[in-house]
Write an enzyme that holds these catalytic residues in place. Structure first.
Site, PDB file in Angstrom:
ATOM      1  N   THR A   1       0.658  -0.916  -0.009  1.00 26.07           N
ATOM      2  CA  THR A   1       0.046   0.040   0.133  1.00 26.07           C
ATOM      3  C   THR A   1       0.868   1.467   0.262  1.00 26.07           C
ATOM      4  O   THR A   1       1.807   1.426   0.117  1.00 26.07           O
ATOM      5  CB  THR A   1      -0.833   0.051   1.996  1.00 26.07           C
ATOM      6  OG1 THR A   1      -1.798  -1.319   1.350  1.00 26.07           O
ATOM      7  CG2 THR A   1      -1.679   0.823   1.557  1.00 26.07           C
TER       8      THR A   1
ATOM      9  N   THR B   1      -3.719   1.083  -2.657  1.00 27.14           N
ATOM     10  CA  THR B   1      -2.928  -0.827  -1.963  1.00 27.14           C
ATOM     11  C   THR B   1      -3.038  -1.799  -3.350  1.00 27.14           C
ATOM     12  O   THR B   1      -4.039  -1.896  -4.183  1.00 27.14           O
ATOM     13  CB  THR B   1      -4.208  -1.057  -1.210  1.00 27.14           C
ATOM     14  OG1 THR B   1      -2.837  -2.365  -0.908  1.00 27.14           O
ATOM     15  CG2 THR B   1      -5.426  -1.708  -0.865  1.00 27.14           C
TER      16      THR B   1
ATOM     17  N   ASN C   1      -2.696  -4.183  -1.860  1.00 31.53           N
ATOM     18  CA  ASN C   1      -2.110  -5.334  -0.293  1.00 31.53           C
ATOM     19  C   ASN C   1      -0.775  -5.456   0.001  1.00 31.53           C
ATOM     20  O   ASN C   1       0.023  -5.199   0.172  1.00 31.53           O
ATOM     21  CB  ASN C   1      -2.736  -7.088  -0.539  1.00 31.53           C
ATOM     22  CG  ASN C   1      -2.847  -7.435   0.346  1.00 31.53           C
ATOM     23  OD1 ASN C   1      -3.363  -7.229   1.865  1.00 31.53           O
ATOM     24  ND2 ASN C   1      -3.642  -8.489   0.947  1.00 31.53           N
TER      25      ASN C   1
ATOM     26  N   SER D   1     -10.976  -3.061   4.321  1.00 34.19           N
ATOM     27  CA  SER D   1      -9.893  -2.334   4.801  1.00 34.19           C
ATOM     28  C   SER D   1      -9.119  -1.577   5.902  1.00 34.19           C
ATOM     29  O   SER D   1     -10.151  -1.212   6.554  1.00 34.19           O
ATOM     30  CB  SER D   1      -9.935  -1.212   3.483  1.00 34.19           C
ATOM     31  OG  SER D   1      -8.573  -0.354   3.473  1.00 34.19           O
TER      32      SER D   1
HETATM   33  O1  DON Z   1      -6.837  -2.401   2.925  1.00 35.17           O
HETATM   34  C1  DON Z   1      -5.448  -3.001   3.370  1.00 35.17           C
HETATM   35  O2  DON Z   1      -5.837  -3.071   4.655  1.00 35.17           O
HETATM   36  C2  DON Z   1      -4.853  -3.165   3.632  1.00 35.17           C
HETATM   37  N1  DON Z   1      -4.739  -4.106   2.424  1.00 35.17           N
HETATM   38  C3  DON Z   1      -3.638  -2.088   3.443  1.00 35.17           C
HETATM   39  C4  DON Z   1      -2.330  -3.221   3.016  1.00 35.17           C
HETATM   40  C5  DON Z   1      -1.387  -2.747   3.485  1.00 35.17           C
HETATM   41  O3  DON Z   1      -0.726  -1.510   4.262  1.00 35.17           O
HETATM   42  C6  DON Z   1       0.679  -3.436   3.125  1.00 35.17           C
HETATM   43  N2  DON Z   1       1.133  -1.847   3.121  1.00 35.17           N
HETATM   44  N3  DON Z   1       2.169  -2.167   3.608  1.00 35.17           N
END
Ligand code: DON
Length: 586
Positions: free
Chosen positions: A397, A415, A417, A468
């Protein structure tokens, strides 16, 4: 910090004796360099991340190239949304770990006049997705199926989101906002040490999931300074430039995406793409000591959790206790434990599940939740359950913050993910697909890649949005823009945004300090307090351990990119030194 230190010392040196000056300068350089190394910020800290303040506009985002693109758009007369659209596409090219057209995101917007809106361009489950799609015949979760397969991808929302944001608020021509990304993809850009090592780290997965050649693979390994050219991506972006939404959700790119799915046993179809639409949602707002918090409603859990956390700690003298002192940490951890327990049960896509937002944010309920903790000992997470809500039947993200010369402000978290998403390319189209399906609860109580558990509210259903943690947020003070903030970091997003806000409001830190400050995190389950290196003093650690808190060291947490409006109306940025994040203003 180091750079400000050196430049101040340079100014002071101007009038002194030359030999003495030389010695002092050397000494200061050594001290300053050692401060950097101690903080672990030695890599990739762009030289322009100083404490400079700007009057007219500012962009804070994950790469120097994308920040420059955003700044150029602002200088050409574009507004914050124009700059955001250009930054989103430039991040797809220069930050392939997370920048995306194959993923989704969430946006919070506040116009200079104070009108607010949020845009949900979160991915959706394909129409043929089903609740138990990641379970084997014995009902167990199949490892990695929701992460590194073609079935891991939700229907991408980013292109529709950008088209929609531009349609409603944009000023410059769409084509002019996509063009800088096309140029970066076509001409190439030199990669940072960080991107080189991220690409090398995932090379095995890239090979395994994408038989044949692809341009993110380099047999001899990537090195800092290599040129990354992305011709297929340039072609896709050109279609998006010329056809807008139809350049992605129809025609050649849609055909390529569906062909990729067929080859890899995926389930996304043409009609999934045609039917994808981002949604304007009413912002979630709350108050913390007179500051108005404007944040993201479900399908993000971030906004609800952030407002619950702020209300949970509001009555306590955090300022007097001090930043990251034992009482401060204890209170925050106990609040987080309870809020993440609620998240596991009550948060999901509001189009599919009646999320009890008002009940969760009811001050009496939050007070009640905080009533039963004990200053003498940690409350075990096993004794905390999601709260009982009267009348209720029974989630890599990147974030960017932008303000323009008129005062319009935008906070976008977007993101794939995981880093590089599912690590699967749409062959010929040059972009990576998300693995956002892992943000659903594959099975009640079974943790996802961030250790988060969930149940019915966040179960998989056709066309549903996965929950999320992304928490793009804008804050007002006295009716005026005060802060724009957000971060990546999976489950830690919410607690990083929460602490950054407290760092400014309670602990009098400026924007860069608030972003730099070490962070900690608790998410109910597992029952541990994750702390960044040196976040807590040894005294605070000892006190908390004695009370039963399990303190666990973790690596850098989040990449907070934020803007503060300081007295006099100056924009002051905070670009996270944990990444290559960059702040540029004018
Ligand atoms: O939407 C979400 O909560 C996750 N898919 C976010 C993933 C994320 O922040 C990974 N990064 N460091």
């Amino acid at each position: 910090m180091g750079f400000t230190f050196i430049s101040t010392s340079k100014r002071r040196l101007a009038s002194g004796n030359t030999f003495q000056n030389l010695l002092t300068a050397l000494l200061l350089l050594i001290i300053s360099a050692s401060v950097f190394v101690q903080q672990g910020y030695g890599q990739g800290q762009p030289a322009h991340n100083t404490g400079a303040k700007y009057r007219r506009g500012m962009v804070v985002c994950a790469t120097p190239n994308a920040a420059q693109v955003g700044l150029d758009i602002l200088k050409e007369g574009g507004n914050a949304i124009d700059a955001a659209v250009a930054v989103q596409f430039a991040l797809e090219v220069t930050h392939p770990e997370a920048g995306n057209i194959g993923g989704g995101g969430l946006m919070v917007y506040r116009s200079a006049g104070g009108e607010t809106s949020t845009l949900d361009f979160r991915e959706k489950a394909p129409a043929s997705a089903s609740q138990n799609m990641y379970l084997d015949s014995a009902g167990n979760v199949i490892p990695d199926m929701s992460l590194y397969t073609h079935q891991a991808s939700g229907v991408p929302g980013s292109v529709d989101g950008m088209v929609e944001a531009h349609r409603k608020f944009g000023r410059l021509k769409w084509a002019d906002l996509v063009q800088p990304a096309i140029d970066l993809a076509h001409n190439g850009f030199t990669i940072s040490r960080r991107l080189a090592s991220a690409l090398n780290y995932d090379s095995k997965q890239f090979k395994k999931l994408n038989p044949g050649k692809n341009y993110l693979l380099k047999e001899e390994g990537w090195r800092e300074g290599d040129l990354l050219v992305q011709e297929d991506l340039a072609k896709t972006l050109t279609l998006i430039r010329d056809k807008g939404r139809d350049g992605f959700y129809a025609g050649i790119v849609a055909d390529q995406l569906v062909a990729e799915m067929k080859n890899g046993n995926g389930i996304m179809t043409k009609s999934d793409l045609e039917n994808y639409h981002s949604v304007w949602r009413k912002p979630l707002t709350g108050d913390y000591k007179g500051y108005k918090i404007i944040t993201m409603p479900p399908p993000s859990s971030g906004g609800v959790a952030l407002l619950q956390l702020l209300k949970s700690v509001e009555a306590y003298p955090l300022h007097r206790w001090g930043h990251n002192q034992d009482s401060t940490v204890q209170l925050i951890v106990e609040a987080e434990r309870r809020v993440y327990a609620d998240r596991s049960k009550y948060l999901g896509d509001p189009d599919f599940y009646k999320v009890p937002v008002d009940s969760l944010l009811n001050p009496a309920y939050i007070k009640l939740r905080m009533n039963n903790f004990n200053w003498n000992a940690a409350t075990p997470s096993s004794s905390i359950q999601p709260g009982n809500l009267a009348g209720h039947e029974s989630d890599q993200t990147t974030h960017y913050s932008i303000v323009d010369s008129e005062g319009n402000a935008v906070a976008i978290t977007t993101t794939l993910n995981d880093s590089f998403g599912s690590k699967t390319f749409v062959k010929g189209a040059g972009f990576l697909l998300n693995n956002e399906m892992d943000d659903f609860s594959s099975k009640p109580g079974v943790p996802n890649m961030f250790g988060l558990v969930g149940g019915k509210a966040n179960s998989i259903q056709p066309n549903k949005r996965m929950l999320s943690s992304m928490t793009p947020t804008i804050i007002e003070k006295d009716g005026k823009l005060f802060m724009v903030v957000g971060t990546p970091g999976g489950s830690t997003i919410i607690t990083s945004v929460f602490q950054t806000i407290l760092n400014v409001i309670e602990f009098d830190q400026n924007m860069q300090q608030a972003v730099d400050s070490k962070r900690f995190h608790h998410q109910w389950l597992p029952d541990v307090v994750d702390v960044e290196k040196n976040a807590l003093t040894s005294d605070a650690t000892a006190i908390l351990q004695q009370k039963g808190y399990k303190i666990v060291d973790r690596g850098p947490s989040g990449r907070v990119d934020a803007i503060l409006v300081s007295p006099g109306g100056y924009y002051e940025g905070g670009a996270d030194p944990r990444g290559n994040d960059t702040k540029l203003g004018y």
